[in-house]
Design a protein around this motif. Structure first.
Motif, PDB file in Angstrom:
ATOM      1  N   THR A 190       0.805  -1.227   0.000  1.00  0.00           N
ATOM      2  CA  THR A 190       0.000   0.000   0.000  1.00  0.00           C
ATOM      3  C   THR A 190       0.838   1.276   0.000  1.00  0.00           C
ATOM      4  N   ASP A 191       2.130   1.173   0.327  1.00  0.00           N
ATOM      5  CA  ASP A 191       2.936   2.388   0.523  1.00  0.00           C
ATOM      6  C   ASP A 191       2.942   3.294  -0.697  1.00  0.00           C
ATOM      7  N   THR A 192       2.978   2.703  -1.896  1.00  0.00           N
ATOM      8  CA  THR A 192       3.041   3.521  -3.115  1.00  0.00           C
ATOM      9  C   THR A 192       1.935   3.179  -4.100  1.00  0.00           C
ATOM     10  N   LEU A 193       0.879   2.537  -3.643  1.00  0.00           N
ATOM     11  CA  LEU A 193      -0.194   2.129  -4.556  1.00  0.00           C
ATOM     12  C   LEU A 193      -0.793   3.316  -5.300  1.00  0.00           C
ATOM     13  N   GLU A 194      -0.911   4.461  -4.641  1.00  0.00           N
ATOM     14  CA  GLU A 194      -1.482   5.638  -5.299  1.00  0.00           C
ATOM     15  C   GLU A 194      -0.598   6.134  -6.438  1.00  0.00           C
ATOM     16  N   GLU A 195       0.694   5.845  -6.380  1.00  0.00           N
ATOM     17  CA  GLU A 195       1.620   6.244  -7.439  1.00  0.00           C
ATOM     18  C   GLU A 195       1.724   5.185  -8.533  1.00  0.00           C
ATOM     19  N   THR A 196       1.897   3.926  -8.140  1.00  0.00           N
ATOM     20  CA  THR A 196       2.051   2.872  -9.145  1.00  0.00           C
ATOM     21  C   THR A 196       0.768   2.693  -9.952  1.00  0.00           C
ATOM     22  N   GLY A 197      -0.394   2.781  -9.283  1.00  0.00           N
ATOM     23  CA  GLY A 197      -1.643   2.662 -10.012  1.00  0.00           C
ATOM     24  C   GLY A 197      -1.803   3.765 -11.048  1.00  0.00           C
ATOM     25  N   PHE A 198      -1.426   4.988 -10.675  1.00  0.00           N
ATOM     26  CA  PHE A 198      -1.511   6.115 -11.604  1.00  0.00           C
ATOM     27  C   PHE A 198      -0.548   5.928 -12.776  1.00  0.00           C
ATOM     28  N   LEU A 199       0.660   5.448 -12.508  1.00  0.00           N
ATOM     29  CA  LEU A 199       1.607   5.215 -13.592  1.00  0.00           C
ATOM     30  C   LEU A 199       1.078   4.152 -14.551  1.00  0.00           C
ATOM     31  N   LEU A 200       0.526   3.074 -14.018  1.00  0.00           N
ATOM     32  CA  LEU A 200      -0.070   2.055 -14.890  1.00  0.00           C
ATOM     33  C   LEU A 200      -1.192   2.654 -15.734  1.00  0.00           C
ATOM     34  N   ASP A 201      -1.968   3.556 -15.147  1.00  0.00           N
ATOM     35  CA  ASP A 201      -3.066   4.184 -15.873  1.00  0.00           C
ATOM     36  C   ASP A 201      -2.548   5.028 -17.033  1.00  0.00           C
ATOM     37  N   LEU A 202      -1.404   5.682 -16.832  1.00  0.00           N
ATOM     38  CA  LEU A 202      -0.799   6.463 -17.914  1.00  0.00           C
ATOM     39  C   LEU A 202      -0.268   5.572 -19.033  1.00  0.00           C
ATOM     40  N   ALA A 241      -8.304   0.939  -8.401  1.00  0.00           N
ATOM     41  CA  ALA A 241      -7.816   0.403  -7.135  1.00  0.00           C
ATOM     42  C   ALA A 241      -9.023  -0.084  -6.349  1.00  0.00           C
ATOM     43  N   VAL A 242      -8.935  -1.291  -5.792  1.00  0.00           N
ATOM     44  CA  VAL A 242     -10.019  -1.855  -5.002  1.00  0.00           C
ATOM     45  C   VAL A 242      -9.501  -2.128  -3.597  1.00  0.00           C
ATOM     46  N   MET A 243     -10.107  -1.454  -2.629  1.00  0.00           N
ATOM     47  CA  MET A 243      -9.747  -1.616  -1.223  1.00  0.00           C
ATOM     48  C   MET A 243     -11.003  -1.505  -0.377  1.00  0.00           C
ATOM     49  N   LEU A 244     -11.172  -2.456   0.535  1.00  0.00           N
ATOM     50  CA  LEU A 244     -12.258  -2.439   1.511  1.00  0.00           C
ATOM     51  C   LEU A 244     -13.621  -2.247   0.838  1.00  0.00           C
ATOM     52  N   ALA A 275      -7.599   5.044 -10.371  1.00  0.00           N
ATOM     53  CA  ALA A 275      -6.192   5.120  -9.983  1.00  0.00           C
ATOM     54  C   ALA A 275      -5.668   6.554 -10.037  1.00  0.00           C
ATOM     55  N   ALA A 276      -6.223   7.367 -10.921  1.00  0.00           N
ATOM     56  CA  ALA A 276      -5.770   8.756 -11.033  1.00  0.00           C
ATOM     57  C   ALA A 276      -6.177   9.597  -9.836  1.00  0.00           C
ATOM     58  N   ASP A 277      -7.176   9.145  -9.076  1.00  0.00           N
ATOM     59  CA  ASP A 277      -7.711   9.949  -7.983  1.00  0.00           C
ATOM     60  C   ASP A 277      -7.447   9.380  -6.598  1.00  0.00           C
ATOM     61  N   VAL A 278      -7.202   8.089  -6.485  1.00  0.00           N
ATOM     62  CA  VAL A 278      -7.125   7.468  -5.163  1.00  0.00           C
ATOM     63  C   VAL A 278      -5.873   7.919  -4.409  1.00  0.00           C
ATOM     64  N   LEU A 279      -6.029   8.069  -3.084  1.00  0.00           N
ATOM     65  CA  LEU A 279      -4.927   8.466  -2.214  1.00  0.00           C
ATOM     66  C   LEU A 279      -4.907   7.574  -0.983  1.00  0.00           C
ATOM     67  N   ASN A 293      -9.219   1.311   6.646  1.00  0.00           N
ATOM     68  CA  ASN A 293      -9.881   2.150   5.636  1.00  0.00           C
ATOM     69  C   ASN A 293      -8.948   3.294   5.239  1.00  0.00           C
ATOM     70  N   ALA A 294      -7.765   2.934   4.772  1.00  0.00           N
ATOM     71  CA  ALA A 294      -6.708   3.913   4.535  1.00  0.00           C
ATOM     72  C   ALA A 294      -6.812   4.612   3.188  1.00  0.00           C
ATOM     73  N   PHE A 295      -7.691   4.145   2.300  1.00  0.00           N
ATOM     74  CA  PHE A 295      -7.726   4.703   0.942  1.00  0.00           C
ATOM     75  C   PHE A 295      -9.032   5.430   0.671  1.00  0.00           C
ATOM     76  N   ALA A 296      -8.921   6.517  -0.092  1.00  0.00           N
ATOM     77  CA  ALA A 296     -10.093   7.303  -0.459  1.00  0.00           C
ATOM     78  C   ALA A 296      -9.780   8.124  -1.697  1.00  0.00           C
ATOM     79  N   SER A 297     -10.810   8.491  -2.419  1.00  0.00           N
ATOM     80  CA  SER A 297     -10.699   9.485  -3.490  1.00  0.00           C
ATOM     81  C   SER A 297     -11.382  10.737  -2.979  1.00  0.00           C
ATOM     82  N   THR A 298     -10.600  11.607  -2.374  1.00  0.00           N
ATOM     83  CA  THR A 298     -11.172  12.738  -1.644  1.00  0.00           C
ATOM     84  C   THR A 298     -11.864  13.745  -2.554  1.00  0.00           C
TER      85      THR A 298
END
Length: 339
Positions: free
Chosen positions: A86-98, A149-152, A158-162, A170-175
């Motif tokens: 989870t440490d860099t999921l918000e970054e790796t997911g966005f890179l995959l999306d690009l 990204a799928v969590m809980l 992926a472009a929005d999740v943090l 419940n550490a992840f959200a798209s604020t």
């Protein structure tokens, strides 16, 4: 009825840890282990499991994610699920999306609770990710949804999740936007489709990017009374300390301390320097405030406006642009789509 073919690619992370002799959690589980822990998977999909690495996401590299994207492109499957830390999921997911523009769902998932704890969330998250990848609505709209990204039991773009908390389950959200869908019982309940114009613009500019030379990007956080000494050190070094670009996490709608502004303007003349909101998201101002450190002055001085992108995601996008060899006008065009 033929079940969908889902390819699970495991990278490591908390979801793949097991205790050592001293009780400390260490990387060790592979894709087969993760799949075996969720017997229900075989009832909803034909699962192919592949261990890509056993590395915590805090130690992943851009090169590894580029290689992962190449591997995903080569797969013949109805959906892809990537497990990682989870440490860099918000970054790796966005890179995959690009990097990926596919007609099949691509889902990234992880775990906050390790397998040695009571009620670890890894198995449930993996099951939810596979349910999402096999869902008819998701498969129909796969290209419009992009990497997810799928969590809980929630689905995020992926472009929005943090990652908004270091340890909570419940550490992840798209604020800014909220989830795309939710899982209820064995159903995926659609909630919204993401706005993808900025991703489309980036992909158009990036083209069929092949993994090029790594292009390190500095992340510089602006704070109360910041003097800009680190930027001075970068400018003084003949090689700019190895950096080819910089992201400036700015205050408010796009402001910096006045005492650091001249240094940041010089930085923008030396390399692409992107301004992103340290608040974590929301479109930046463009023409409201005046003064030497205002958004009007900074934009006029050549700093690139990063729009609503979180500084971490702005860094990913800038590194991708530089790796692809984009010139300054093209980089400005890519980032302008986010504001």
């Amino acid at each position: 009825m033929t079940k969908p073919r889902i390819h699970v690619l495991a990278l490591g992370g908390t979801i793949a840890t097991r205790p050592d002799a001293a009780g400390a959690m260490q990387m060790g589980l592979g894709a087969d282990d993760l799949v075996a822990a969720v017997p229900t998977l075989g009832k909803i999909a034909e699962i192919e499991a592949e261990t890509v690495s056993r590395v915590g996401s805090h130690s992943l590299s851009f090169d590894q994610i580029h290689a992962l994207a190449s591997r995903i492109r080569a797969l013949e499957a109805d959906g892809i699920v990537v497990t990682q830390g989870t440490d860099t999921l918000e970054e790796t997911g966005f890179l995959l999306d690009l990097l990926l523009d596919l007609d099949v769902p691509v889902v990234v998932t992880a775990a906050m609770r390790n397998p040695a704890l009571t009620s670890p969330d890894g198995p449930g998250n993996l099951l939810a990710a596979v349910r999402v990848a096999t869902d008819p609505w998701v498969r129909t709209h796969a290209k419009a949804l992009g990497v997810m990204a799928v969590m809980l039991d929630e689905v995020y773009a992926a472009a929005d999740v943090l990652k908004v908390h270091p340890t909570r389950i419940n550490a992840f959200a798209s604020t800014q936007t909220g989830p795309l869908a939710a899982l209820v019982e064995d159903r995926v309940v659609p909630l919204s489709l993401p706005v993808r114009d900025a991703i489309v613009t980036a992909r158009r500019r990036l083209g069929n990017t092949v993994p090029g030379k790594a292009s390190p990007v500095a992340l510089l956080w602006m704070a109360l009374d910041e003097p800009g000494g680190l930027v001075e050190a970068m400018l003084a070094a003949p090689d700019r300390l190895g950096y080819r670009g910089a992201v400036i996490a700015a205050m408010g709608g796009g402001h910096t301390p006045e005492r650091a502004t001249d240094i940041l303007v010089r930085l923008a003349a030396a390399m692409p320097a992107v301004v992103s909101p340290r608040a974590g998201g929301g479109p930046l101002l463009e023409k409201t405030y005046g003064g030497p450190s205002s958004e009007i002055a900074l934009r006029k001085a050549g700093l690139i406006w990063g729009g609503r992108l979180h500084p971490l995601k702005a860094r990913v996008l800038l590194e991708t642009c530089l790796r692809a060899g984009l010139d300054r006008p093209a980089i400005i065009d890519v980032f302008a789509a986010w504001n």
